[in-house]
Write an enzyme that holds these catalytic residues in place. Sequence first.
Site, PDB file in Angstrom:
ATOM      1  N   LYS A 122       0.052   3.044  -2.712  1.00  0.00           N
ATOM      2  CA  LYS A 122       0.189   2.185  -1.770  1.00  0.00           C
ATOM      3  C   LYS A 122      -1.142   1.366  -1.444  1.00  0.00           C
ATOM      4  O   LYS A 122      -2.192   2.247  -1.248  1.00  0.00           O
ATOM      5  CB  LYS A 122       0.439   2.672  -0.474  1.00  0.00           C
ATOM      6  CG  LYS A 122       0.595   1.638   0.816  1.00  0.00           C
ATOM      7  CD  LYS A 122       1.308   2.080   1.909  1.00  0.00           C
ATOM      8  CE  LYS A 122       1.393   1.220   3.282  1.00  0.00           C
ATOM      9  NZ  LYS A 122       1.950   1.824   4.216  1.00  0.00           N
ATOM     10  N   LYS A 155       3.646   0.060  -4.250  1.00  0.00           N
ATOM     11  CA  LYS A 155       3.764  -0.868  -3.039  1.00  0.00           C
ATOM     12  C   LYS A 155       2.480  -1.576  -3.064  1.00  0.00           C
ATOM     13  O   LYS A 155       1.461  -1.031  -2.788  1.00  0.00           O
ATOM     14  CB  LYS A 155       4.113  -0.238  -1.829  1.00  0.00           C
ATOM     15  CG  LYS A 155       4.308  -0.925  -0.586  1.00  0.00           C
ATOM     16  CD  LYS A 155       4.586   0.018   0.706  1.00  0.00           C
ATOM     17  CE  LYS A 155       4.279  -1.184   1.827  1.00  0.00           C
ATOM     18  NZ  LYS A 155       4.050  -0.488   3.038  1.00  0.00           N
TER      19      LYS A 155
END
Length: 324
Positions: free
Chosen positions: A196, A249
């Site tokens: 992330k 992400k």
Amino acid sequence: MFPERRMRRLRSGKIKDLVRETSLSVNDLVYPIFANETIDSPQEVASMPGINNLPVEMVADEAKEAADLGIPAIMLFGIPEKKDEQGSSAWGDDDVVQQAVREIKNELGKDMLVITDVCLCEYTSHGHCGMVNFDTEEIMNDPTLPLLGKTAVSHVKAGADMVAPSGMMDGMISAIRSALDNNNYHNTPIMSYAVKYSSAFYGPFRDAAGSGCCFGDRSTHQMDPANSDEALMEAALDIEEGADIIMVKPALPYLDIIYRLKTEFEMPTAAYNVSGEYSMLKAAAQNGWLDEKQVMYESLISIKRAGADMIITYFAKEMAQMLK
Ligand code: PBG
């Protein structure tokens, strides 16, 4: 070589369908839903046209709409009434996510896979993903882990089918795996937000979830967008700790990372097509600058082509409709 070799031969009519390498199916889509304890009617997120904050009583209807379109899974977020320094409304049996899970499961049972986002940032008064040392403004890793374990267990107890820890704390997957196992939830999988990035593309989400920070940012625990080898290390650690699915992400600015992870680990791989990726296409489409359906399809098929097996996307309902 030309003129014997003509690449254009395979580019028209039905033959194009035969040679297509990548496909996008409704089975690849996960639809995010925001359950909000502080409202009693749907509230559109200003920066995310078409996406609503929903009162808990309405999440089951929204999930049903997704199920009717053939979407197999939702990712559930909660916005609580009460926030405090610990984020203690994250793990109560009657808190917002736990209630929302029960509503959806009562309505849909096995017809909808319910994945819950496990993080404290929507629940803490300071908006950070973990415990904060206010003297140093440090987000403390280790004291946060048991709270994540407890939160995950409460979600599964309420009926969640899978948990998705998103806080980027080191050791969070093993903390959650052992908390689940200790409660006999051996068969509940973990989808780890393994990779992330510290991304400005989450901006609209923070409006949606009211999880902006009052001081500091997430750059001390989320990844530097300049790094790629580090993503492999993050994923390797999470796999070793017990992650069943690994996620990258955001998605579109990080297609190379999706590709590297899929190639390196051959694990079920998810990509989160985040709020900012959604909002920028919506905004351009509203201005008449882009054809929304086409750029939506092109974005999602690119994410598949890069190697993602599934995509968490605010476009899920629209894409499902288009695929019908
Ligand atoms: C953390 C979380 C965030 C998103 C998903 N889970 C926000 C953040 O890390 O700041 C962002 C998703 C999006 O932008 O669509 N609970």
